[in-house]
Design a protein around this motif. Structure first.
Motif, short mmCIF file in Angstrom:
data_model
loop_
_atom_site.label_atom_id
_atom_site.label_comp_id
_atom_site.label_asym_id
_atom_site.label_seq_id
_atom_site.Cartn_x
_atom_site.Cartn_y
_atom_site.Cartn_z
N LEU A 50 -15.22 34.36 -13.75
CA LEU A 50 -15.13 32.91 -13.57
C LEU A 50 -16.50 32.26 -13.43
N GLY A 51 -17.45 32.95 -12.81
CA GLY A 51 -18.76 32.37 -12.57
C GLY A 51 -19.76 32.61 -13.69
N ASN A 52 -19.33 33.21 -14.78
CA ASN A 52 -20.25 33.50 -15.89
C ASN A 52 -19.64 32.93 -17.18
N ASP A 53 -20.22 31.86 -17.67
CA ASP A 53 -19.67 31.20 -18.87
C ASP A 53 -19.65 32.11 -20.10
N LYS A 54 -20.48 33.14 -20.11
CA LYS A 54 -20.51 34.05 -21.27
C LYS A 54 -19.26 34.93 -21.32
N VAL A 55 -18.63 35.20 -20.19
CA VAL A 55 -17.46 36.08 -20.16
C VAL A 55 -16.22 35.43 -19.56
N LYS A 56 -16.37 34.21 -19.09
CA LYS A 56 -15.22 33.49 -18.51
C LYS A 56 -14.10 33.43 -19.54
N ILE A 57 -12.91 33.73 -19.10
CA ILE A 57 -11.76 33.78 -20.00
C ILE A 57 -11.07 32.41 -20.02
N PRO A 58 -11.08 31.77 -21.18
CA PRO A 58 -10.39 30.48 -21.28
C PRO A 58 -8.89 30.72 -21.46
N LEU A 59 -8.14 29.68 -21.24
CA LEU A 59 -6.71 29.79 -21.48
C LEU A 59 -6.44 29.92 -22.97
N PRO A 60 -5.42 30.67 -23.33
CA PRO A 60 -5.03 30.76 -24.74
C PRO A 60 -4.64 29.37 -25.26
N ASP A 61 -4.79 29.17 -26.55
CA ASP A 61 -4.51 27.86 -27.16
C ASP A 61 -3.13 27.32 -26.79
N ALA A 62 -2.13 28.17 -26.81
CA ALA A 62 -0.76 27.71 -26.52
C ALA A 62 -0.65 27.17 -25.10
N ILE A 63 -1.40 27.74 -24.18
CA ILE A 63 -1.33 27.30 -22.78
C ILE A 63 -2.27 26.12 -22.52
N ARG A 64 -3.27 25.95 -23.37
CA ARG A 64 -4.18 24.81 -23.19
C ARG A 64 -3.44 23.48 -23.30
N ARG A 65 -2.42 23.44 -24.10
CA ARG A 65 -1.62 22.20 -24.19
C ARG A 65 -0.96 21.91 -22.86
N VAL A 66 -0.48 22.97 -22.21
CA VAL A 66 0.14 22.81 -20.89
C VAL A 66 -0.94 22.34 -19.90
N GLU A 67 -2.11 22.97 -19.99
CA GLU A 67 -3.22 22.59 -19.11
C GLU A 67 -3.56 21.11 -19.30
N SER A 68 -3.66 20.67 -20.54
CA SER A 68 -3.97 19.26 -20.82
C SER A 68 -2.90 18.35 -20.23
N GLY A 69 -1.66 18.74 -20.38
CA GLY A 69 -0.56 17.96 -19.81
C GLY A 69 -0.65 17.87 -18.30
N LEU A 70 -0.97 19.00 -17.67
CA LEU A 70 -1.12 18.99 -16.21
C LEU A 70 -2.23 18.02 -15.79
N ARG A 71 -3.34 18.09 -16.50
CA ARG A 71 -4.47 17.23 -16.16
C ARG A 71 -4.13 15.75 -16.38
N LEU A 72 -3.40 15.45 -17.45
CA LEU A 72 -2.99 14.06 -17.71
C LEU A 72 -2.05 13.54 -16.63
N MET A 73 -1.27 14.44 -16.04
CA MET A 73 -0.33 14.05 -14.99
C MET A 73 -0.98 14.07 -13.61
N GLY A 74 -2.32 14.23 -13.58
CA GLY A 74 -3.02 14.21 -12.29
C GLY A 74 -2.94 15.53 -11.54
N MET A 75 -2.66 16.61 -12.24
CA MET A 75 -2.52 17.91 -11.59
C MET A 75 -3.71 18.82 -11.93
N GLN A 76 -4.92 18.26 -11.76
CA GLN A 76 -6.14 19.01 -12.07
C GLN A 76 -6.24 20.30 -11.25
N ARG A 77 -5.87 20.20 -9.98
CA ARG A 77 -5.97 21.37 -9.11
C ARG A 77 -5.11 22.51 -9.63
#
Length: 102
Positions: free
Chosen positions: A52-79
């Motif tokens: 998590l603390g190293n941008d070179k190896v930090k694992i991003p969410l898979p594309d399919a879940i990024r849509r869910v992440e975007s939705g959460l953030r749009l709904m004010g659920m950043q945490r």
């Protein structure tokens, strides 16, 4: 002529033995280097924020879940979105530490 043939055969056998020895040494050295590199990677990544603390190896969410992440953030659920990314990277840190990884 027999002596010369014997010397040539001995030289060829000696050269072959040296090549085999060099091969064994190379293989042994490569195995040692891989072992040391693996140990260093485990020591670096298998700790809190190793991924998590190293941008070179930090694992991003898979594309399919990024849509869910975007939705959460749009709904004010950043945490909650951040917790999802953190949980995935913490799982990777724990997996690195487990014996019998490969």
């Amino acid at each position: 002529m027999g002596f010369l043939a014997g010397v040539m055969i001995a030289c060829a056998a000696s050269a072959s033995g040296l090549a085999d020895l060099s091969n064994r040494d190379a293989v042994s050295g490569l195995k040692d280097a891989l072992s040391q590199g693996s140990a260093a990677a485990i020591a670096k990544l298998g700790v809190e924020n190793g991924f998590l603390g190293n941008d070179k190896v930090k694992i991003p969410l898979p594309d399919a879940i990024r849509r869910v992440e975007s939705g959460l953030r749009l709904m004010g659920m950043q945490r909650q979105a951040d917790e999802l990314v953190t949980a995935m990277n913490r799982a990777a840190e724990q997996a690195v530490r487990k014996p019998g990884r490969c």
